[in-house]
Write a protein that holds these residues in place. Structure first.
Motif, PDB file in Angstrom:
ATOM      1  N   UNK A  52       0.847  -1.189   0.000  1.00 29.53           N
ATOM      2  CA  UNK A  52       0.000   0.000   0.000  1.00 29.53           C
ATOM      3  C   UNK A  52       0.883   1.241   0.000  1.00 29.53           C
ATOM      4  N   UNK A  53       0.302   2.352  -0.409  1.00 31.90           N
ATOM      5  CA  UNK A  53       1.036   3.617  -0.378  1.00 31.90           C
ATOM      6  C   UNK A  53       1.211   4.065   1.075  1.00 31.90           C
ATOM      7  N   UNK A  54       2.273   4.791   1.335  1.00 30.39           N
ATOM      8  CA  UNK A  54       2.537   5.282   2.685  1.00 30.39           C
ATOM      9  C   UNK A  54       1.380   6.143   3.193  1.00 30.39           C
ATOM     10  N   UNK A  55       0.823   6.970   2.325  1.00 26.99           N
ATOM     11  CA  UNK A  55      -0.319   7.805   2.708  1.00 26.99           C
ATOM     12  C   UNK A  55      -1.527   6.971   3.109  1.00 26.99           C
ATOM     13  N   UNK A  56      -1.725   5.855   2.418  1.00 25.52           N
ATOM     14  CA  UNK A  56      -2.828   4.955   2.755  1.00 25.52           C
ATOM     15  C   UNK A  56      -2.620   4.364   4.142  1.00 25.52           C
ATOM     16  N   UNK A  57      -1.394   3.952   4.416  1.00 23.32           N
ATOM     17  CA  UNK A  57      -1.080   3.409   5.738  1.00 23.32           C
ATOM     18  C   UNK A  57      -1.408   4.426   6.825  1.00 23.32           C
ATOM     19  N   UNK A  58      -1.000   5.676   6.612  1.00 23.93           N
ATOM     20  CA  UNK A  58      -1.255   6.712   7.613  1.00 23.93           C
ATOM     21  C   UNK A  58      -2.742   7.036   7.750  1.00 23.93           C
ATOM     22  N   UNK A  59      -3.529   6.808   6.698  1.00 25.12           N
ATOM     23  CA  UNK A  59      -4.979   7.004   6.832  1.00 25.12           C
ATOM     24  C   UNK A  59      -5.574   5.953   7.774  1.00 25.12           C
ATOM     25  N   UNK A  60      -5.066   4.744   7.694  1.00 26.04           N
ATOM     26  CA  UNK A  60      -5.552   3.678   8.573  1.00 26.04           C
ATOM     27  C   UNK A  60      -4.974   3.817   9.982  1.00 26.04           C
ATOM     28  N   UNK A  61      -3.692   4.136  10.066  1.00 25.22           N
ATOM     29  CA  UNK A  61      -2.986   4.200  11.343  1.00 25.22           C
ATOM     30  C   UNK A  61      -2.134   5.466  11.384  1.00 25.22           C
ATOM     31  N   UNK A  62      -2.612   6.518  12.069  1.00 26.96           N
ATOM     32  CA  UNK A  62      -1.918   7.811  12.072  1.00 26.96           C
ATOM     33  C   UNK A  62      -0.506   7.789  12.665  1.00 26.96           C
ATOM     34  N   UNK A  63      -0.200   6.784  13.487  1.00 27.82           N
ATOM     35  CA  UNK A  63       1.147   6.704  14.066  1.00 27.82           C
ATOM     36  C   UNK A  63       1.555   5.244  14.220  1.00 27.82           C
ATOM     37  N   UNK A  64       2.815   5.051  14.467  1.00 26.49           N
ATOM     38  CA  UNK A  64       3.341   3.707  14.675  1.00 26.49           C
ATOM     39  C   UNK A  64       2.680   3.048  15.888  1.00 26.49           C
ATOM     40  N   UNK A  65       2.452   3.833  16.948  1.00 25.83           N
ATOM     41  CA  UNK A  65       1.839   3.254  18.135  1.00 25.83           C
ATOM     42  C   UNK A  65       0.391   2.858  17.889  1.00 25.83           C
ATOM     43  N   UNK A  66      -0.314   3.607  17.041  1.00 28.00           N
ATOM     44  CA  UNK A  66      -1.677   3.189  16.673  1.00 28.00           C
ATOM     45  C   UNK A  66      -1.629   1.835  15.973  1.00 28.00           C
ATOM     46  N   UNK A  67      -0.604   1.641  15.175  1.00 31.94           N
ATOM     47  CA  UNK A  67      -0.423   0.369  14.478  1.00 31.94           C
ATOM     48  C   UNK A  67      -0.105  -0.749  15.471  1.00 31.94           C
TER      49      UNK A  67
END
Length: 196
Positions: A52-67
Motif C-alpha cells: 500500500x502507499x505510505x499515505x494509505x497506511x497513515x490514513x488507517x494508522x496515524x502513528x506507529x503506536x496506533x499500528x
C-alpha cells in the motif's frame, strides 16, 4: 475502519477491499515486529510489505503506536474467538481464568519477538490501550457464567489481568519460565477469585 454492511448485511465491495487492505497492513506489521521488534516496524517498510502507499497506511494508522495497538487488538480478537469456539472447562472461576491466561500466553509466545515488542511498546507509550481491560473482559465472561459481576469482582479481574501482563514481562526478560508463570498465575487466580 469498519466495513459498512449492505442492506442484506454483507460488506460492500469497497469496504471488503478496505478490510483486506487493513488486514494486510496488520500482517505486515506483525511479521516485521516478530523478526526485529518494534524498531523493524518502520511505517515505510510496513507500507511496502503490505503493498500500500505510505499515505494509505497513515490514513488507517496515524502513528506507529496506533499500528502497534491494532496488532495487539488483532491478537486479542483471535484469543476471544478461540474462547467462543472452545470455552474453558474448569469447574472453578479461578481455573477457567487460568485457562484463558495460559492460552493468551501461548498465543503471544508463538512469536516471542513480537510479544516483547508489543508489550514493551504498550507499556512505554502514551497511546491509550485497552489490553488490560480486554483481558479482564474475557476473564469476566468465563469467571461466573450465570451471574452479573459486582464492581469489586471486576476490579479483581482487572488486577489478575495486570498480574498476567507483569508475568509476561518476566517471561520475556528470561526471568521466569513457563512453569513458574503458570504456578504464579494459579496462586494469584485462586486468591483473587476466591469469592466468585
Amino acid at each position: 475502519m469498519t466495513a459498512e454492511p449492505t442492506a442484506a448485511g454483507h460488506p460492500t465491495g469497497r469496504s471488503r477491499s478496505q478490510h483486506q487492505r487493513r488486514k494486510r497492513i496488520l500482517q505486515a506489521a506483525a511479521a516485521l515486529a516478530s523478526r526485529g521488534g518494534v524498531e523493524a516496524m518502520q511505517m515505510r517498510t510496513v507500507a511496502e510489505r503490505a503493498g500500500v502507499a505510505l499515505g494509505t497506511l497513515y490514513r488507517y494508522f496515524p502513528s506507529k503506536m496506533d499500528l502497534v495497538v491494532a496488532v495487539v487488538n488483532e491478537e486479542m480478537d483471535t484469543l476471544e474467538a478461540s474462547l467462543d469456539r472452545r470455552p474453558p472447562t474448569s469447574d472453578t472461576a479461578a481455573g477457567r481464568a487460568v485457562e484463558v491466561l495460559t492460552r493468551a500466553t501461548r498465543g503471544l509466545m508463538r512469536e516471542p519477538e513480537l510479544a516483547d515488542a508489543l508489550i514493551r511498546s504498550l507499556l512505554l507509550s502514551d497511546v491509550q490501550t485497552d489490553l488490560g481491560d480486554r483481558m479482564a473482559g474475557m476473564l469476566a465472561k468465563v469467571a461466573d457464567r450465570d451471574a452479573l459481576l459486582s464492581e469489586e469482582q471486576h476490579v479483581l479481574l482487572r488486577a489478575l489481568s495486570s498480574v498476567w501482563i507483569m508475568e509476561m514481562i518476566e517471561m520475556l526478560r528470561g526471568r521466569a519460565g513457563n512453569e513458574q508463570i503458570q504456578d504464579r498465575l494459579e496462586i494469584a487466580a485462586e486468591r483473587l477469585l476466591a469469592g466468585f
